[in-house]
Design an enzyme around this catalytic site. Structure first.
Site, PDB file in Angstrom:
ATOM      1  N   MET A   1     -11.538 -11.253  60.343  1.00 26.34           N
ATOM      2  CA  MET A   1     -12.433 -10.385  61.095  1.00 26.34           C
ATOM      3  C   MET A   1     -13.834 -10.972  61.087  1.00 26.34           C
ATOM      4  O   MET A   1     -14.157 -11.776  60.237  1.00 26.34           O
ATOM      5  CB  MET A   1     -12.458  -8.990  60.471  1.00 26.34           C
ATOM      6  CG  MET A   1     -11.100  -8.355  60.378  1.00 26.34           C
ATOM      7  SD  MET A   1     -10.352  -8.131  61.982  1.00 26.34           S
ATOM      8  CE  MET A   1      -8.705  -7.689  61.502  1.00 26.34           C
TER       9      MET A   1
ATOM     10  N   ILE B   1      -7.578 -13.067  54.977  1.00 32.60           N
ATOM     11  CA  ILE B   1      -8.009 -14.316  54.358  1.00 32.60           C
ATOM     12  C   ILE B   1      -8.407 -15.301  55.451  1.00 32.60           C
ATOM     13  O   ILE B   1      -7.552 -15.824  56.174  1.00 32.60           O
ATOM     14  CB  ILE B   1      -6.898 -14.891  53.454  1.00 32.60           C
ATOM     15  CG1 ILE B   1      -6.433 -13.827  52.447  1.00 32.60           C
ATOM     16  CG2 ILE B   1      -7.377 -16.148  52.752  1.00 32.60           C
ATOM     17  CD1 ILE B   1      -7.541 -13.254  51.583  1.00 32.60           C
ATOM     18  N   GLU B   2      -9.703 -15.524  55.557  1.00 29.95           N
ATOM     19  CA  GLU B   2     -10.230 -16.407  56.597  1.00 29.95           C
ATOM     20  C   GLU B   2     -10.892 -17.646  56.007  1.00 29.95           C
ATOM     21  O   GLU B   2     -11.532 -18.418  56.723  1.00 29.95           O
ATOM     22  CB  GLU B   2     -11.211 -15.635  57.481  1.00 29.95           C
ATOM     23  CG  GLU B   2     -10.569 -14.409  58.120  1.00 29.95           C
ATOM     24  CD  GLU B   2     -11.391 -13.824  59.252  1.00 29.95           C
ATOM     25  OE1 GLU B   2     -12.157 -14.574  59.871  1.00 29.95           O
ATOM     26  OE2 GLU B   2     -11.244 -12.618  59.511  1.00 29.95           O
ATOM     27  N   VAL B   3     -10.728 -17.821  54.697  1.00 31.93           N
ATOM     28  CA  VAL B   3     -11.232 -19.001  54.000  1.00 31.93           C
ATOM     29  C   VAL B   3     -10.088 -19.554  53.171  1.00 31.93           C
ATOM     30  O   VAL B   3      -9.478 -18.826  52.390  1.00 31.93           O
ATOM     31  CB  VAL B   3     -12.428 -18.646  53.088  1.00 31.93           C
ATOM     32  CG1 VAL B   3     -12.905 -19.873  52.328  1.00 31.93           C
ATOM     33  CG2 VAL B   3     -13.568 -18.055  53.907  1.00 31.93           C
TER      34      VAL B   3
END
Length: 419
Positions: free
Chosen positions: A1, A172-174
């Site tokens: 997001m 989880i975007e990392v």
């Protein structure tokens, strides 16, 4: 997001008093069957602020079935107690203490009593989290259950007191080379779910739409997810581009997702069509407007895929952007619910109810030909409503007083907001 709001400092006053736990309890199941409408709440951007009263989104006419609380965005990196800011007030410290979380705690109970599921999200578009080992992942998973599940544990901080969430979300975007460890956190949570036979819990995820998915692909391939809130936006320029296939964007790869999960432990997961809730929502700026699906476009997309066995419904980012995007008297969340229930956007008579057994009957009031300013009565629950927040409407019982200098503007029988 898209994580845009400024982080709240640790100096917030007023520790949330933890309510002692007694025996395990159960919560009311969701009332309406069928595809679900999922909305993220708690983070803001693009000049938009959601209603800080979570319970305002759990009214019978809100159109929302699942609310995802965003985010616990700091964990690992030497600290095994997840922390973060949820909403405009509630801060979870690195010691696990909840600060100014009393109102959110009460709202969680209200929402669950209305049949709306509450899911707690970890991650977001920030680099303040990572996992180094399997043991660390399992330790954090156990802590999440003890602090936010129906654990009966009285020895840990419980920011929401005796209330417990209905599941945990992974946005989880990392990657940082730690994706392989999340499976152990999820497995630990599921092992604890099995200890509470009175309630059903969800493991959900919000992957980006490209396949292979760069941050969550490994997690999905090694874990059991119940819901996948696929973000079909912001990926026109990825190596393998994808989007909703509208407005000249990259192709819609829903079918690729059903094929991908077929050979994973998440083969039974429901896939949700993840969309921005307004033209500003995907990036917080007008540059992301290309990814926005107008209600009629969203209805066409859902109509094509709703018969698929994996189809779970619609996910949107986020509550504040939905509030600011009112068409035909309906917020974007209400438009989405109408599409799921009726196959079409809201008629002028107003939004459908998520809980038909308790929904108020619509009045015979004629829709105004132009926007008018209402004169709200004093709010029975007190408090003030920020810009764009809901302040009135048929069946609405939340706060009605707007933060100065805004006024409560009637936009339809079912919706008034502070403008």
């Amino acid at each position: 997001m898209h994580h845009l709001r400024a982080l709240v400092g640790v100096g917030l006053a007023g520790l949330a008093a933890g309510v002692p736990l007694t025996d395990k309890i159960s919560v009311k199941p969701r009332q309406a069957p069928g595809a679900q409408n999922v909305v993220y709440w708690g983070q803001n951007g693009g000049g938009t602020i959601e209603n800080n009263d979570l319970a305002a989104y759990c009214q019978p006419n809100s159109g929302i079935d699942v609310l995802v609380l965003a985010f616990l965005y700091q964990f690992g990196n030497g600290g095994n107690i997840p922390s973060g800011t949820i909403g405009q007030s509630c801060y979870i410290s690195t010691s696990g203490q909840g600060q100014n979380c009393e109102a959110l705690t009460a709202a969680i109970h209200t929402c669950q009593s209305a049949g709306v599921k509450i899911v707690l999200s970890l991650g977001g578009a920030t680099s303040s989290y990572s996992l180094q080992t399997q043991a660390q992942a399992e330790q954090i998973g156990q802590y999440l259950w003890d602090s936010y599940g129906n654990s009966g544990n009285k020895t840990v901080q419980r920011p929401f007191g005796s209330n417990f969430v209905n599941g945990f979300d992974f946005d989880i975007e990392v990657n940082g080379g730690s994706s392989q460890y999340y499976q152990y956190m999820i497995a630990k949570l599921r092992a604890n779910f099995a200890s509470d036979k009175s309630n059903t819990y969800l493991i959900t995820g919000a992957p980006q739409c490209p396949i292979p998915e760069p941050n969550m692909g490994v997690i999905i391939s090694n874990s059991v997810f119940d819901h996948l809130y696929v973000q079909f936006y912001n990926n026109n320029n990825y190596t393998v581009p994808c989007a909703l296939g509208i407005n000249g964007n990259a192709p819609f790869n829903y079918n690729n997702w059903t094929s991908f999960i077929a050979d994973t432990p998440s083969a039974g997961a429901k896939i949700f069509i993840g969309v921005p809730a307004s033209p500003l929502a995907s990036t917080g700026t007008p540059s992301g407007a290309q990814y926005y699906a107008a209600p009629e476009q969203l209805a066409a997309i859902v109509g094509e895929y709703r018969s698929d066995a994996h189809f779970g419904g619609i996910m949107m980012w986020s509550a504040g952007f939905s509030d600011a995007n009112v068409n035909d008297g309906c917020t974007y969340a209400q438009q989405a619910k109408s599409i799921l229930v009726n196959g079409a956007p809201c008629p002028s008579s107003g939004p459908p109810s998520s809980t038909p057994a308790t929904a108020p009957a619509p009045t015979a009031t004629t829709m105004p030909s132009s926007t008018s300013v209402s004169s709200p009565t004093a709010s029975p629950t007190g408090g003030t409503v920020p810009q764009w927040g809901q302040c009135g409407g048929e069946g609405y019982s939340g706060p009605t007083q707007c933060v100065p200098p805004y006024q409560c503007v009637k936009q339809g029988d079912w919706w008034s907001s502070c403008r």
